[in-house]
Design a protein around this motif. Structure first.
Motif, PDB file in Angstrom:
ATOM      1  N   LEU A  47      15.658 -10.197   6.814  1.00  0.00           N
ATOM      2  CA  LEU A  47      14.309 -10.603   6.399  1.00  0.00           C
ATOM      3  C   LEU A  47      13.274  -9.565   6.819  1.00  0.00           C
ATOM      4  N   VAL A  48      13.428  -9.016   8.030  1.00  0.00           N
ATOM      5  CA  VAL A  48      12.463  -8.008   8.498  1.00  0.00           C
ATOM      6  C   VAL A  48      12.541  -6.767   7.601  1.00  0.00           C
ATOM      7  N   VAL A  49      13.765  -6.329   7.262  1.00  0.00           N
ATOM      8  CA  VAL A  49      13.908  -5.130   6.413  1.00  0.00           C
ATOM      9  C   VAL A  49      13.239  -5.368   5.058  1.00  0.00           C
ATOM     10  N   VAL A  50      13.517  -6.542   4.457  1.00  0.00           N
ATOM     11  CA  VAL A  50      12.953  -6.813   3.130  1.00  0.00           C
ATOM     12  C   VAL A  50      11.425  -6.884   3.219  1.00  0.00           C
ATOM     13  N   ALA A  51      10.906  -7.513   4.300  1.00  0.00           N
ATOM     14  CA  ALA A  51       9.450  -7.631   4.432  1.00  0.00           C
ATOM     15  C   ALA A  51       8.814  -6.251   4.570  1.00  0.00           C
ATOM     16  N   VAL A  52       9.385  -5.397   5.432  1.00  0.00           N
ATOM     17  CA  VAL A  52       8.802  -4.058   5.639  1.00  0.00           C
ATOM     18  C   VAL A  52       8.866  -3.258   4.331  1.00  0.00           C
ATOM     19  N   LEU A  53       9.987  -3.378   3.623  1.00  0.00           N
ATOM     20  CA  LEU A  53      10.135  -2.651   2.354  1.00  0.00           C
ATOM     21  C   LEU A  53       9.102  -3.098   1.333  1.00  0.00           C
ATOM     22  N   MET A  54       8.906  -4.422   1.254  1.00  0.00           N
ATOM     23  CA  MET A  54       7.959  -4.958   0.272  1.00  0.00           C
ATOM     24  C   MET A  54       6.552  -4.458   0.595  1.00  0.00           C
ATOM     25  N   ILE A  55       6.173  -4.537   1.881  1.00  0.00           N
ATOM     26  CA  ILE A  55       4.821  -4.107   2.265  1.00  0.00           C
ATOM     27  C   ILE A  55       4.668  -2.612   1.958  1.00  0.00           C
ATOM     28  N   GLY A  56       5.674  -1.826   2.343  1.00  0.00           N
ATOM     29  CA  GLY A  56       5.620  -0.379   2.082  1.00  0.00           C
ATOM     30  C   GLY A  56       5.524  -0.086   0.595  1.00  0.00           C
ATOM     31  N   SER A  57       6.270  -0.842  -0.212  1.00  0.00           N
ATOM     32  CA  SER A  57       6.306  -0.550  -1.646  1.00  0.00           C
ATOM     33  C   SER A  57       5.048  -1.020  -2.359  1.00  0.00           C
ATOM     34  N   ILE A  58       4.365  -2.017  -1.771  1.00  0.00           N
ATOM     35  CA  ILE A  58       3.093  -2.441  -2.368  1.00  0.00           C
ATOM     36  C   ILE A  58       2.011  -1.421  -1.998  1.00  0.00           C
ATOM     37  N   ALA A  59       2.096  -0.893  -0.762  1.00  0.00           N
ATOM     38  CA  ALA A  59       1.037   0.001  -0.272  1.00  0.00           C
ATOM     39  C   ALA A  59       1.189   1.441  -0.782  1.00  0.00           C
ATOM     40  N   PHE A  60       2.433   1.904  -0.925  1.00  0.00           N
ATOM     41  CA  PHE A  60       2.616   3.330  -1.267  1.00  0.00           C
ATOM     42  C   PHE A  60       3.479   3.490  -2.512  1.00  0.00           C
ATOM     43  N   ASN A  61       2.937   4.213  -3.505  1.00  0.00           N
ATOM     44  CA  ASN A  61       3.709   4.463  -4.726  1.00  0.00           C
ATOM     45  C   ASN A  61       4.682   5.618  -4.527  1.00  0.00           C
ATOM     46  N   ALA A  62       5.829   5.534  -5.206  1.00  0.00           N
ATOM     47  CA  ALA A  62       6.780   6.657  -5.195  1.00  0.00           C
ATOM     48  C   ALA A  62       6.092   7.845  -5.870  1.00  0.00           C
ATOM     49  N   PRO A  63       6.279   9.071  -5.337  1.00  0.00           N
ATOM     50  CA  PRO A  63       5.578  10.212  -5.926  1.00  0.00           C
ATOM     51  C   PRO A  63       6.041  10.490  -7.355  1.00  0.00           C
ATOM     52  N   LEU A  64       5.108  10.937  -8.193  1.00  0.00           N
ATOM     53  CA  LEU A  64       5.468  11.389  -9.542  1.00  0.00           C
ATOM     54  C   LEU A  64       4.469  12.476  -9.928  1.00  0.00           C
ATOM     55  N   GLU A  65       4.975  13.695 -10.124  1.00  0.00           N
ATOM     56  CA  GLU A  65       4.074  14.795 -10.494  1.00  0.00           C
ATOM     57  C   GLU A  65       4.063  14.950 -12.013  1.00  0.00           C
ATOM     58  N   ALA A  66       3.519  16.087 -12.487  1.00  0.00           N
ATOM     59  CA  ALA A  66       3.487  16.323 -13.940  1.00  0.00           C
ATOM     60  C   ALA A  66       4.913  16.480 -14.454  1.00  0.00           C
ATOM     61  N   LYS A  67       5.075  16.327 -15.761  1.00  0.00           N
ATOM     62  CA  LYS A  67       6.407  16.462 -16.364  1.00  0.00           C
ATOM     63  C   LYS A  67       6.988  17.850 -16.047  1.00  0.00           C
TER      64      LYS A  67
END
Ligand code: HEM
Ligand code: HEM
Length: 468
Positions: free
Chosen positions: A272-292
């Protein structure tokens, strides 16, 4: 008329479905017990009924193996969802990621979850490897599980690397170009190997389709096979290593307690702790994506993914043959043979071998913390074997000579530690392991934060704000 089935006719439709899944559970109590025993004996190959109380200490496993399992589950779930949208061809890959992020409901969140779980998994599995090493859990009867673990580590590394190319943005294209470019330094087979990995001379449609197949089919299939094998071996070794002080008898297993609820509750909390930390991290920080991806425009500097940054830094100091081939090969071989070496004492379950081992580990870490930055600076500004010895080929002046010097320093350190502390070979070996580990971490940090334009050494604020 067909004969009526006396056993199932008396049940309603839901009961009949249930009993088809768990056949026999409708039978008389002693029959039911027999079936339950059979079912339990299968399940118990993975899960024991009772476990030594001492293995429940959080400071034995730090929950790291369990965290890795949860992360793999999140990766499989989010990866399968992305597979429904992602298109593995250069013309459409980038657009499909943009579509996933901007149009698909929760698309950005799913991509973020996959990105952060993938990176976290590599870190967690590495920490799990360190905990197994430092708690002596690789000795008999766990030797082969160490090897299975190493294979899984390579698979997780391969998974992160193959996934890196899939967004097909500038970051992906050029990082994979750099990394696959390193292969050509391997003598004899290097060029051929590079062609196989790239599916041709350059990074292109064939590379993307190769990486996609490896990422979403080959590696997941291998992991699905190896993970149950890994857990089964833990069970076959009689459970986890028992943590103990150096004075305690290795045969003393202490009190046992029921796995349910004692172990299960702890596992659920970690999950539960892992899933909670992951969810918070994924809501707060987007995966990087640069130009094509633009094959005609390479960024400066072009850096490898963070987990290969240490090797990229080594490349700046040693000839590629040493940095890309000799060092990784020697390290991998040493890790493979580690559990099979002859050790003077049984240290399974004793953190850092002994009290003296802890002291020596601290000394090794401090030596590496001082010597590695000094070595990097000296090599950058003072030492230049290629200029000092112009008449010999670079593979010697830049490769074999500095590598031999480094090896001499490491061997000297081993003997010095052994002599000064009148240490066992386990303890001296462990201090060399720490010396190299800390050195590698510093090399990685230097490449990520202290290398700017043209891979010159500079302060992190100069890296992020380059002078035009
Ligand atoms: C995807 C990667 C991995 C997963 C999912 C995984 C999972 C687990 C789990 C759940 C356990 C039992 C609990 C624990 O120790 O935390 C365990 C134990 C173990 N793992 Fe892993 N592991 C992975 C990678 C590795 C690696 C890289 C190594 C070492 C090279 C390794 C070596 C071991 C050993 C030797 C044990 C038995 C430890 C003991 O008896 O105390 N594993 N693993
Ligand atoms: C150990 C397991 C896995 C790891 C470590 C992993 C890691 C990664 C990473 C780091 C990326 C790049 C994400 C980004 O920065 O954009 C990625 C992309 C991707 N992965 Fe995985 N992955 C794993 C398993 C899977 C599985 C099982 C599937 C599907 C069957 C999958 C499907 C995808 C897809 C479709 C992408 C492209 C989407 C994107 O780049 O955002 N992955 N993966």
């Amino acid at each position: 008329m067909p004969p009526r089935n006396a056993t199932t006719d008396r049940f309603n439709i839901f009961q009949r479905i249930w009993y088809s899944i768990f056949p026999g559970t409708h039978q008389k109590p002693d029959d039911r017990q027999r079936y339950r025993r059979l079912f339990n004996s299968l399940a118990l190959h993975f899960r024991p009924r009772a476990i030594p109380e001492r293995t429940l200490q959080f400071s034995l496993t730090w929950g790291l193996g369990g965290m890795a399992v949860v992360l793999v589950a999140v990766l499989f779930a989010s990866g399968l969802m992305m597979k429904l949208v992602y298109q593995p061809v250069p013309d459409r890959a980038y657009a499909s990621i943009i579509y996933l992020q901007n149009t698909v409901v929760f698309g950005q969140l799913i991509r973020n979850l996959h990105h952060w779980s993938g990176n976290a998994l590599l870190l967690i599995v590495f920490l799990h490897l360190l905990r197994v090493f430092f708690s002596g859990a690789f000795h008999a009867p766990r030797q082969f599980n160490w090897i299975i673990g190493l294979l899984m580590f390579l698979l997780v590394l391969g998974s992160n690397f193959s996934g890196y190319l899939l967004p097909w943005d500038q970051l992906a294209y050029w990082a994979i170009t750099i990394c696959t470019g390193m292969l050509e330094y391997i003598p004899v087979i290097g060029d051929g190997l590079q062609k196989v990995v790239r599916g041709g001379l350059d990074i292109g449609p064939a590379t993307l389709s190769n990486f996609y197949a490896i990422h979403t089919a080959v590696i997941p299939a291998c992991l699905l096979f190896l993970m149950p094998f890994h857990f089964w071996r833990v069970r076959k070794a009689g459970g986890l290593v028992i943590p103990r002080t150096p004075q305690e008898d290795p045969g003393d297993r202490g009190e046992s307690v029921a796995a349910i609820p004692n172990l299960i509750m702890r596992e659920v909390v970690v999950a539960l702790v892992v899933v909670a930390v992951l969810m918070i991290g994924s809501i707060a920080f987007n995966a990087p994506l640069e130009a094509k991806a633009n094959p005609g425009l390479s960024p400066n500097p072009t850096k490898a993914p963070w987990y290969f940054a240490g090797i990229q830094e080594l490349l700046l100091h040693f000839h590629p043959l040493v940095a890309v081939l000799a060092i990784p090969l020697i390290v991998l071989t040493a890790l493979l043979f580690l559990p099979y070496l002859r050790y003077e004492a049984d240290t399974a379950g004793v953190w850092f071998c002994s009290y003296r081992g802890r002291q020596m580990s601290l000394v090794a870490a401090v030596v590496a913390l001082i010597a590695t930055p000094l070595g990097i600076i000296a090599d950058e500004y003072i030492v230049d074997f290629a200029a000092w010895l112009p008449s010999i080929p670079p593979v010697f002046s830049n490769g074999i000579i500095p590598a031999a010097l480094a090896l001499a320093c490491i061997t000297g350190f081993y003997w010095l530690m052994k002599k000064k502390y009148t240490a066992t070979s386990n303890e001296a070996l462990q201090s060399v392991f720490i010396l190299l580990l800390v050195a590698f971490i510093i090399l990685t940090i230097t490449c990520i934060w202290f290398r700017g334009s043209g891979m010159a050494l500079m302060w992190p604020w100069e890296v992020s704000n380059p002078v035009p």
